[in-house]
Design a protein around this motif. Structure first.
Motif, PDB file in Angstrom:
ATOM      1  N   LEU A   1     -16.924   2.170 -45.517  1.00 34.85           N
ATOM      2  CA  LEU A   1     -17.592   1.226 -44.776  1.00 34.85           C
ATOM      3  C   LEU A   1     -17.208   1.265 -43.231  1.00 34.85           C
ATOM      4  O   LEU A   1     -15.850   0.979 -43.048  1.00 34.85           O
ATOM      5  N   HIS A   2     -17.944   1.661 -42.190  1.00 35.71           N
ATOM      6  CA  HIS A   2     -17.615   1.371 -40.772  1.00 35.71           C
ATOM      7  C   HIS A   2     -18.223   0.200 -40.242  1.00 35.71           C
ATOM      8  O   HIS A   2     -19.537   0.254 -40.121  1.00 35.71           O
ATOM      9  N   VAL A   3     -17.584  -0.547 -39.472  1.00 29.62           N
ATOM     10  CA  VAL A   3     -18.233  -1.746 -38.800  1.00 29.62           C
ATOM     11  C   VAL A   3     -18.020  -1.558 -37.429  1.00 29.62           C
ATOM     12  O   VAL A   3     -16.849  -1.256 -36.757  1.00 29.62           O
ATOM     13  N   HIS A   4     -18.946  -1.550 -36.455  1.00 32.07           N
ATOM     14  CA  HIS A   4     -18.876  -1.524 -35.008  1.00 32.07           C
ATOM     15  C   HIS A   4     -19.008  -2.952 -34.405  1.00 32.07           C
ATOM     16  O   HIS A   4     -20.078  -3.423 -34.938  1.00 32.07           O
ATOM     17  N   VAL A   5     -18.444  -3.031 -33.618  1.00 31.17           N
ATOM     18  CA  VAL A   5     -18.495  -4.408 -32.802  1.00 31.17           C
ATOM     19  C   VAL A   5     -18.639  -4.067 -31.273  1.00 31.17           C
ATOM     20  O   VAL A   5     -17.703  -3.229 -30.531  1.00 31.17           O
ATOM     21  N   ALA A   6     -19.343  -4.733 -30.695  1.00 34.62           N
ATOM     22  CA  ALA A   6     -19.931  -4.186 -28.989  1.00 34.62           C
ATOM     23  C   ALA A   6     -18.442  -4.945 -28.207  1.00 34.62           C
ATOM     24  O   ALA A   6     -17.954  -5.844 -28.432  1.00 34.62           O
ATOM     25  N   ILE A   7     -18.404  -4.013 -27.290  1.00 35.50           N
ATOM     26  CA  ILE A   7     -17.377  -4.247 -26.158  1.00 35.50           C
ATOM     27  C   ILE A   7     -17.962  -3.963 -24.675  1.00 35.50           C
ATOM     28  O   ILE A   7     -18.869  -3.261 -24.611  1.00 35.50           O
ATOM     29  N   GLU A   8     -17.132  -4.619 -23.785  1.00 35.10           N
ATOM     30  CA  GLU A   8     -17.699  -4.419 -22.621  1.00 35.10           C
ATOM     31  C   GLU A   8     -17.164  -2.924 -21.751  1.00 35.10           C
ATOM     32  O   GLU A   8     -17.833  -2.578 -20.785  1.00 35.10           O
ATOM     33  N   SER A   9     -15.999  -2.828 -22.244  1.00 37.72           N
ATOM     34  CA  SER A   9     -15.255  -1.556 -21.665  1.00 37.72           C
ATOM     35  C   SER A   9     -14.424  -1.000 -22.484  1.00 37.72           C
ATOM     36  O   SER A   9     -13.870  -1.575 -23.473  1.00 37.72           O
ATOM     37  N   LYS A  10     -13.843   0.291 -22.166  1.00 34.31           N
ATOM     38  CA  LYS A  10     -12.617   0.882 -22.769  1.00 34.31           C
ATOM     39  C   LYS A  10     -11.342   0.011 -22.895  1.00 34.31           C
ATOM     40  O   LYS A  10     -10.569   0.248 -23.766  1.00 34.31           O
ATOM     41  N   ASP A  11     -11.141  -0.409 -21.879  1.00 34.74           N
ATOM     42  CA  ASP A  11      -9.931  -1.369 -21.645  1.00 34.74           C
ATOM     43  C   ASP A  11      -9.929  -2.630 -22.536  1.00 34.74           C
ATOM     44  O   ASP A  11      -9.028  -2.680 -23.116  1.00 34.74           O
ATOM     45  N   GLU A  12     -11.166  -2.874 -22.799  1.00 35.36           N
ATOM     46  CA  GLU A  12     -11.352  -4.239 -23.447  1.00 35.36           C
ATOM     47  C   GLU A  12     -11.236  -3.665 -25.026  1.00 35.36           C
ATOM     48  O   GLU A  12     -10.467  -4.391 -25.682  1.00 35.36           O
ATOM     49  N   GLY A  13     -11.938  -2.532 -25.501  1.00 32.05           N
ATOM     50  CA  GLY A  13     -11.584  -2.017 -26.585  1.00 32.05           C
ATOM     51  C   GLY A  13     -10.155  -1.730 -26.611  1.00 32.05           C
ATOM     52  O   GLY A  13      -9.763  -2.066 -28.012  1.00 32.05           O
TER      53      GLY A  13
ATOM     54  N   SER B   1     -15.394   4.015 -30.347  1.00 34.27           N
ATOM     55  CA  SER B   1     -16.502   4.915 -30.695  1.00 34.27           C
ATOM     56  C   SER B   1     -16.931   6.203 -29.887  1.00 34.27           C
ATOM     57  O   SER B   1     -16.770   5.632 -28.650  1.00 34.27           O
ATOM     58  N   ARG B   2     -16.943   7.489 -29.955  1.00 33.77           N
ATOM     59  CA  ARG B   2     -17.357   8.224 -28.982  1.00 33.77           C
ATOM     60  C   ARG B   2     -18.856   8.063 -28.407  1.00 33.77           C
ATOM     61  O   ARG B   2     -19.119   8.792 -27.460  1.00 33.77           O
ATOM     62  N   HIS B   3     -19.646   7.616 -29.321  1.00 32.07           N
ATOM     63  CA  HIS B   3     -21.190   7.662 -28.968  1.00 32.07           C
ATOM     64  C   HIS B   3     -21.706   6.174 -28.663  1.00 32.07           C
ATOM     65  O   HIS B   3     -22.843   6.099 -28.204  1.00 32.07           O
ATOM     66  N   HIS B   4     -21.073   5.051 -28.937  1.00 36.64           N
ATOM     67  CA  HIS B   4     -21.431   3.711 -28.733  1.00 36.64           C
ATOM     68  C   HIS B   4     -20.370   3.057 -28.041  1.00 36.64           C
ATOM     69  O   HIS B   4     -19.160   3.134 -27.881  1.00 36.64           O
ATOM     70  N   PRO B   5     -21.032   2.080 -27.385  1.00 40.08           N
ATOM     71  CA  PRO B   5     -19.931   0.975 -26.452  1.00 40.08           C
ATOM     72  C   PRO B   5     -19.429   0.108 -27.512  1.00 40.08           C
ATOM     73  O   PRO B   5     -19.485  -1.301 -27.435  1.00 40.08           O
ATOM     74  N   THR B   6     -18.586   0.547 -28.502  1.00 38.63           N
ATOM     75  CA  THR B   6     -18.194  -0.320 -29.661  1.00 38.63           C
ATOM     76  C   THR B   6     -16.638   0.083 -30.036  1.00 38.63           C
ATOM     77  O   THR B   6     -16.134   1.065 -29.769  1.00 38.63           O
ATOM     78  N   VAL B   7     -16.082  -0.900 -30.478  1.00 39.32           N
ATOM     79  CA  VAL B   7     -14.834  -0.540 -31.426  1.00 39.32           C
ATOM     80  C   VAL B   7     -15.327  -0.100 -32.839  1.00 39.32           C
ATOM     81  O   VAL B   7     -16.194  -0.560 -33.402  1.00 39.32           O
ATOM     82  N   GLU B   8     -14.829   0.960 -33.462  1.00 42.61           N
ATOM     83  CA  GLU B   8     -15.171   1.159 -34.912  1.00 42.61           C
ATOM     84  C   GLU B   8     -14.073   0.920 -35.837  1.00 42.61           C
ATOM     85  O   GLU B   8     -13.174   1.617 -35.690  1.00 42.61           O
ATOM     86  N   ILE B   9     -14.334  -0.089 -36.939  1.00 46.34           N
ATOM     87  CA  ILE B   9     -13.153  -0.256 -37.790  1.00 46.34           C
ATOM     88  C   ILE B   9     -13.524   0.491 -39.166  1.00 46.34           C
ATOM     89  O   ILE B   9     -14.731   0.156 -39.644  1.00 46.34           O
ATOM     90  N   ARG B  10     -12.621   1.333 -39.471  1.00 46.58           N
ATOM     91  CA  ARG B  10     -13.044   2.286 -40.400  1.00 46.58           C
ATOM     92  C   ARG B  10     -12.240   2.653 -41.644  1.00 46.58           C
ATOM     93  O   ARG B  10     -12.263   3.324 -42.570  1.00 46.58           O
TER      94      ARG B  10
END
Length: 386
Positions: free
Chosen positions: A120-132, A215-224
């Motif tokens: 199960l992979h959960v993506h949560v939106a972020i504003e920037s890579k530094d935030e991520g 995430s490489r493809h979305h502006p998210t952090v991905e918990i895997r």
């Protein structure tokens, strides 16, 4: 409210024998190659995805729809889908036709040959890579608890493993899997990625199989880190908890709260403990780094994210869902019970097929008793209901 989404990997099985079936390509053709369903590493599994959501109800509805869509396609091809994190029955697997997958298969050999696990992979939106990266540095200590909350893989290649989540052990054979050190900045994260690829030991950044990553493809952090749960309602619960954990981490970063900086070695032990015991024994407390009961560890997670859950109006519902999960157990308990009831491993798969597309998750007196237990051990909840 920060958007979030989920990817679920599902096993494709023979509804009679329980054996995995290599039907993913045919299923996608039958379904018209919808955007919310896709290939995975092996043809014996299929992935369903939600669009970005804002509410628990929206996410749950999309998860139900995705599982039903995949199951209809499987039925049309002579199979069914099962939310199982490993196949109870051992069998040869079939690599999805893809040049990159073929290179991985050639390089990693038995790790690739035996790779049939569903997460199960959960993506949560972020504003920037530094935030991520600020998020990744502050959630890592809490992630092993999600292994226990989703444990759904007690069997492997026809054997009882003694683990609640053996998928965690199988997955951790990949060289980049598991927890990582603190990054500190997006630049440091990027430099690590470049260095890892530069070793030649992995093909590309897509093979950074960390417990959590950008995430490489979305502006998210991905918990895997999680097994795919047996019940759809548990997948939605985990996603809500993950979003609250991400929001809590951002607040800590804004307030200047430093990450816990737990050594990777301790995090690996915590993950092993969660993989072995699930919700049935002890877990490692994320802050104290000592063994506590599973219910106490989960209560600590709930207390940690409670302010974020209250602000989104999700606290009461999440508290109830957690109590229910603690009462009935995760998919590993259901699998063991189905196998012990006389159906064997094939019976465990047949039971999983039924649960996968059901709308289970009701309330009962046992869960109410567990809720009372959780509240007694969680003083923050008393007198402050959402």
């Amino acid at each position: 409210m920060r958007t979030f989404g989920v990817e679920e990997e599902l096993l494709i099985v023979d509804p009679s024998t329980g054996e995995p079936l290599a039907l993913a390509g045919r299923m996608l053709a039958v379904a018209g190659r919808p955007p919310d369903m896709g290939h995975e590493f092996k043809l014996e599994q299929i992935e369903v995805q939600t669009a970005p959501c804002r509410t628990h109800d929206d996410l749950l509805a999309q998860l139900y729809a995705g599982r039903r869509l995949a199951d209809r396609a499987a039925k049309a091809c002579g199979g069914r889908v099962a939310a199982l994190a490993t196949s109870p029955l051992g069998s040869a697997t079939t690599l999805t036709p893809d040049d990159r997958f073929a290179r991985m298969d050639d390089e990693f050999r038995i790790i690739s040959y035996e790779q049939l696990t569903c997460g199960l992979h959960v993506h949560v939106a972020i504003e920037s890579k530094d935030e991520g990266v600020a998020i990744l540095d502050r959630i890592r200590d809490w992630l092993p608890i999600f292994i226990a909350l989703t444990a759904n893989s007690p069997f492997w290649f026809g054997s009882t493993t003694g683990y609640a989540s053996f998928r965690t052990q199988a997955w951790n054979r990949w060289p980049t899997s598991g927890p990582q050190d603190l990054y500190g900045s997006a630049q440091a994260y990027a430099e690590l990625m470049a260095s890892m690829v530069g070793t030649g030991a992995i093909l590309d950044e897509g093979m950074a199989y960390f417990d959590a990553r950008l995430s490489r493809h979305h502006p998210t952090v991905e918990i895997r880190i999680a097994d795919v749960p047996l019940l759809t309602s548990d997948s939605a619960l985990v996603a809500v908890l993950v979003r609250a954990l991400v929001e809590t981490a951002l607040r800590e970063a804004a307030d200047g709260v430093a990450p816990l900086a737990t050594p990777v070695g301790i995090l690996r032990l915590a993950a092993w403990r969660a993989s072995r015991s699930g919700l049935n024994g002890q877990l490692v407390h994320p802050a104290k780094r000592e063994p506590v009961s599973a219910s106490d560890a989960v209560a600590a997670l709930l207390a940690h994210v409670a302010p974020a859950l209250r602000e989104t109006g999700e606290f009461a519902r999440t508290e109830l869902a957690i109590a229910q999960l603690l009462e009935r157990g995760t998919g590993e308990r259901a699998q063991r019970q189905a196998a012990a009831d006389g159906g064997g491993l094939a019976g465990a798969v047949r039971a999983a097929v039924k649960h996968t597309v059901s709308r289970e998750g009701g309330w009962d007196d046992g869960a109410r008793a567990t809720l009372s237990f959780v509240r007694r051990r969680w003083p923050l909840a008393r007198g402050r209901r959402a």
